[in-house]
Design a protein around this motif. Structure first.
Motif, PDB file in Angstrom:
ATOM      1  N   VAL A 163       1.056  -1.149  -0.135  1.00  0.00           N
ATOM      2  CA  VAL A 163       0.219  -0.138   0.175  1.00  0.00           C
ATOM      3  C   VAL A 163       1.270   1.271  -0.280  1.00  0.00           C
ATOM      4  N   CYS A 164       0.680   2.410  -1.049  1.00  0.00           N
ATOM      5  CA  CYS A 164       1.436   3.575  -0.966  1.00  0.00           C
ATOM      6  C   CYS A 164       0.513   4.242  -1.252  1.00  0.00           C
ATOM      7  N   PHE A 165       0.644   5.233  -0.758  1.00  0.00           N
ATOM      8  CA  PHE A 165      -1.218   6.642  -0.706  1.00  0.00           C
ATOM      9  C   PHE A 165       0.145   7.448  -1.763  1.00  0.00           C
ATOM     10  N   GLU A 166       1.280   7.565  -1.352  1.00  0.00           N
ATOM     11  CA  GLU A 166       2.066   8.837  -2.327  1.00  0.00           C
ATOM     12  C   GLU A 166       1.849   8.318  -4.589  1.00  0.00           C
ATOM     13  N   THR A 167       2.880   7.411  -5.015  1.00  0.00           N
ATOM     14  CA  THR A 167       2.729   7.009  -5.847  1.00  0.00           C
ATOM     15  C   THR A 167       1.807   5.460  -5.530  1.00  0.00           C
ATOM     16  N   GLY A 168       1.171   5.241  -5.382  1.00  0.00           N
ATOM     17  CA  GLY A 168       0.359   3.977  -5.048  1.00  0.00           C
ATOM     18  C   GLY A 168      -0.204   3.826  -6.407  1.00  0.00           C
ATOM     19  N   LYS A 169      -1.354   3.335  -7.135  1.00  0.00           N
ATOM     20  CA  LYS A 169      -2.075   3.036  -8.562  1.00  0.00           C
ATOM     21  C   LYS A 169      -3.623   3.022  -7.737  1.00  0.00           C
ATOM     22  N   ALA A 170      -4.999   3.479  -8.015  1.00  0.00           N
ATOM     23  CA  ALA A 170      -6.267   3.311  -6.960  1.00  0.00           C
ATOM     24  C   ALA A 170      -6.033   1.664  -6.969  1.00  0.00           C
ATOM     25  N   ALA A 171      -6.853   1.269  -5.651  1.00  0.00           N
ATOM     26  CA  ALA A 171      -7.228  -0.537  -5.838  1.00  0.00           C
ATOM     27  C   ALA A 171      -8.229  -0.512  -5.354  1.00  0.00           C
ATOM     28  N   THR A 172      -9.485  -0.907  -5.507  1.00  0.00           N
ATOM     29  CA  THR A 172     -10.777  -0.581  -4.507  1.00  0.00           C
ATOM     30  C   THR A 172     -11.013  -2.288  -5.369  1.00  0.00           C
ATOM     31  N   THR A 173     -11.982  -2.458  -3.502  1.00  0.00           N
ATOM     32  CA  THR A 173     -12.344  -4.300  -3.386  1.00  0.00           C
ATOM     33  C   THR A 173     -13.623  -4.373  -2.552  1.00  0.00           C
ATOM     34  N   HIS A 174     -14.901  -4.763  -2.730  1.00  0.00           N
ATOM     35  CA  HIS A 174     -15.956  -5.144  -1.985  1.00  0.00           C
ATOM     36  C   HIS A 174     -15.974  -5.833  -0.988  1.00  0.00           C
ATOM     37  N   TYR A 175     -15.873  -6.009   0.094  1.00  0.00           N
ATOM     38  CA  TYR A 175     -15.864  -7.225   0.749  1.00  0.00           C
ATOM     39  C   TYR A 175     -17.776  -7.639   2.243  1.00  0.00           C
TER      40      TYR A 175
END
Length: 224
Positions: free
Chosen positions: A123-135
């Protein structure tokens, strides 16, 4: 002649087939495509069955479940566009360590490759790519301090479900890369299975709802 491995000896598990698509159930521990030192994979099995089989997407080696192959160039291109436009809904079943604080929710954590430790992601809030998961928690296994969850990724980042479960503090049991408090020792395999696919057939426009339940109930788990 070398003896056949466990996976080489198993026949392919065909879940759906027509003149355009072939959907197989990949066992855990089998590569989706050839590796650097291991040529045998689900793609090799698909090609033995149909010489025109073409990869559309992949699953991690440790993940089991539904994987789509195209049987010609037109359907491969069309399915590729379906994935690019996020028109394919994928649902996974997993058994996780303990239980999340909420019964259901959305995990939104940007991901990027952890280069010094690749193939791990982080996880990287500066350079990471958006990722979304519903659980959503399906069942709580209180006696084992574990939970069965249904995971629906919106994006398709590498190792997304595994990292997102770890971010909840509830890594998937049997995960050798992403673990916490010995969670990787609690199952003989990664307890993650691609259980359902929902999409419109790219050639016939037929709504397809393909499912293959996991066999997790047959796999012994270790309590904490």
């Amino acid at each position: 002649m070398q003896p056949l491995t466990e996976h080489q000896a198993q026949p392919i598990d065909i879940i759906f087939e027509d003149e355009h698509l072939l959907i197989l159930n990949k066992p855990s521990g089998l590569l989706s495509v050839p590796g650097k030192t291991e040529p045998f994979c689900l793609t090799a099995q698909a090609l033995r069955y149909n010489a025109n089989s073409r990869v559309v997407h992949r699953l991690d080696m440790s993940t089991s479940g539904l994987m789509i192959f195209a049987k010609n160039h037109i359907s491969q291109k069309a399915m590729g566009q379906c994935f690019e436009k996020r028109l394919v809904k994928k649902t996974y079943d997993a058994v996780i360590h303990h239980a999340p604080s909420q019964h259901e929710g959305v995990i939104e954590r940007p991901l990027i490759c952890d280069w010094p430790n690749r193939p791990k992601q982080k996880v990287c809030f500066e350079t990471g790519k958006a990722a979304t998961t519903h659980y959503r928690v399906i069942r709580t296994l209180a006696h084992l301090q574990a939970s069965v969850v249904r995971l629906t990724p919106v994006t398709g980042r590498s190792h997304q479900l595994r990292v997102h479960c770890l971010a909840l503090g509830c890594p998937i049991l049997g995960d050798q890369l992403y673990n916490l408090q010995g969670s990787h020792l609690r199952a003989p395999r990664l307890m993650l299975h691609a259980a359902q696919l929902h999409f419109e057939h790219p050639i016939t426009a037929q709504p397809l709802h393909i499912s293959k339940p996991s066999q997790f109930c047959r796999i012994p788990l270790t309590a904490v």
